[in-house]
Design an enzyme around this catalytic site. Structure first.
Site, PDB file in Angstrom:
ATOM      1  N   TYR A 168     -22.779  54.156  -6.229  1.00 19.40           N
ATOM      2  CA  TYR A 168     -23.130  54.681  -7.558  1.00 19.40           C
ATOM      3  C   TYR A 168     -22.100  54.259  -8.604  1.00 19.40           C
ATOM      4  O   TYR A 168     -22.442  53.731  -9.664  1.00 19.40           O
ATOM      5  CB  TYR A 168     -23.218  56.203  -7.479  1.00 19.40           C
ATOM      6  CG  TYR A 168     -23.605  56.865  -8.778  1.00 19.40           C
ATOM      7  CD1 TYR A 168     -24.889  56.758  -9.272  1.00 19.40           C
ATOM      8  CD2 TYR A 168     -22.676  57.610  -9.508  1.00 19.40           C
ATOM      9  CE1 TYR A 168     -25.258  57.370 -10.467  1.00 19.40           C
ATOM     10  CE2 TYR A 168     -23.029  58.229 -10.696  1.00 19.40           C
ATOM     11  CZ  TYR A 168     -24.326  58.109 -11.169  1.00 19.40           C
ATOM     12  OH  TYR A 168     -24.675  58.714 -12.352  1.00 19.40           O
ATOM     13  N   LYS A 219     -22.726  51.820 -11.918  1.00 22.80           N
ATOM     14  CA  LYS A 219     -22.607  52.292 -13.307  1.00 22.80           C
ATOM     15  C   LYS A 219     -21.541  51.479 -14.054  1.00 22.80           C
ATOM     16  O   LYS A 219     -21.637  51.295 -15.267  1.00 22.80           O
ATOM     17  CB  LYS A 219     -22.298  53.791 -13.347  1.00 22.80           C
ATOM     18  CG  LYS A 219     -23.472  54.672 -12.908  1.00 22.80           C
ATOM     19  CD  LYS A 219     -24.626  54.659 -13.923  1.00 22.80           C
ATOM     20  CE  LYS A 219     -25.703  55.668 -13.556  1.00 22.80           C
ATOM     21  NZ  LYS A 219     -26.825  55.712 -14.501  1.00 22.80           N
TER      22      LYS A 219
END
Ligand SMILES: NC(=O)c1ccc[n+]([C@@H]2O[C@H](COP(=O)([O-])OP(=O)(O)OC[C@H]3O[C@@H](n4cnc5c(N)ncnc54)[C@H](OP(=O)(O)O)[C@@H]3O)[C@@H](O)[C@H]2O)c1
Length: 244
Positions: free
Chosen positions: A157, A161
């Site tokens: 994740y 990002k």
């Protein structure tokens, strides 16, 4: 006739996306489109559409370009422009350190959170360029910050990002001449399915972090979306600067 502001929100069937489309549709002068990967099971969106004629649910998966393109074609036909794109769809399926993460897990987060944002942007961009407001919003995360880095075991994740943040800044750069304004937002820690999974996986008790409801976070982000006027910004939900 007054200008009708058109919004396009991805990942709208639950969590922050659902809060966005619910609050935006409450203003009957807005025209709101929200996507779900599986429209047949998107009961909340069907209910919203039944009570709000200014809201239209569309089916799209951000990793399947043809589905986003079909959704864009519907908006092009019905209105011809999108004032505000909110690229919200995202995943945080696992919380794993880099030493343990499987390559499939890594690819899946990059695929949806970074590549999916590019696919969304490429499909909706021509409609944004034709609009009055010309705003593109990406729901990013402080977890992807490089300059404000803090360690969390979320290799897939966090890195996706961080890649998204580069993509956002690049889009700001390439869009300036057309007057398109680009904003990255960190929604805070929010008690959605994703946020709750994170809270269960990572001990945040010593971090003094506020947990927001999806409604609180979306309301604060909509305020930032309405008032921001400068491209290439990364903001927290209270309007303070977040670190890239
Ligand atoms: N919650 C937090 O604390 C937090 C913090 C920082 C940033 N964010 C960001 O905020 C955004 C929204 O997150 P959330 O908390 O609302 O998460 P969520 O409750 O898990 O909802 C995620 C949404 O994204 C959709 N989605 C996932 N993969 C997709 C794909 N391939 N194509 C289209 N839609 C897809 C989901 O659709 P399905 O129902 O079909 O899976 C769902 O509508 C994400 O970008 C997330 O990274 C959240």
């Amino acid at each position: 006739m007054p200008h009708q502001k058109v919004y396009f929100v991805t990942g709208a069937n639950r969590g922050l996306g659902l809060a966005f489309v619910t609050q935006l549709s409450a203003d009957s002068s807005n025209i709101v489109y929200g996507t779900a990967r599986d429209l047949a099971s998107a009961d909340a969106l069907k209910k919203l559409a039944a009570s709000h004629p200014n809201f239209t649910p569309l089916e799209a998966d951000v990793v399947k370009p043809e589905t986003i393109k079909s959704a864009a074609d519907v908006v092009a036909k019905e209105h011809g422009y999108v004032d505000v794109l909110i690229a919200n769809a995202g995943i945080a399926e696992t919380f794993t350190p880099i030493k343990d993460i499987s390559l499939d897990e890594l690819s899946r987060h990059w695929e949806v959170n970074a590549k999916g944002a590019v696919i969304t942007y490429q499909a909706i961009r021509p409609l944004v360029v034709k609009s009055q407001e010309k705003k593109i919003i990406f729901i990013s995360s402080a977890a992807g910050s490089v300059t404000g880095f803090f360690y969390l075991p979320n290799a897939g994740y966090g890195s996706s990002k961080a890649a998204l943040n580069y993509i956002i800044r690049s889009i700001s750069g390439e869009s300036k001449d057309e007057g398109v304004k680009v904003l990255a937002l960190h929604p805070g820690l929010v008690a959605t399915d994703m946020g709750k999974r994170g809270i269960a996986a990572v001990d945040i008790s010593s971090m003094n972090i506020t947990v927001f409801t999806p409604e609180e976070s979306a309301k604060a982000m909509i305020e930032q979306i309405e008032k921001f006027d400068e491209t290439d910004k990364f903001l927290n939900l209270d309007g303070t600067t977040a670190l890239w």
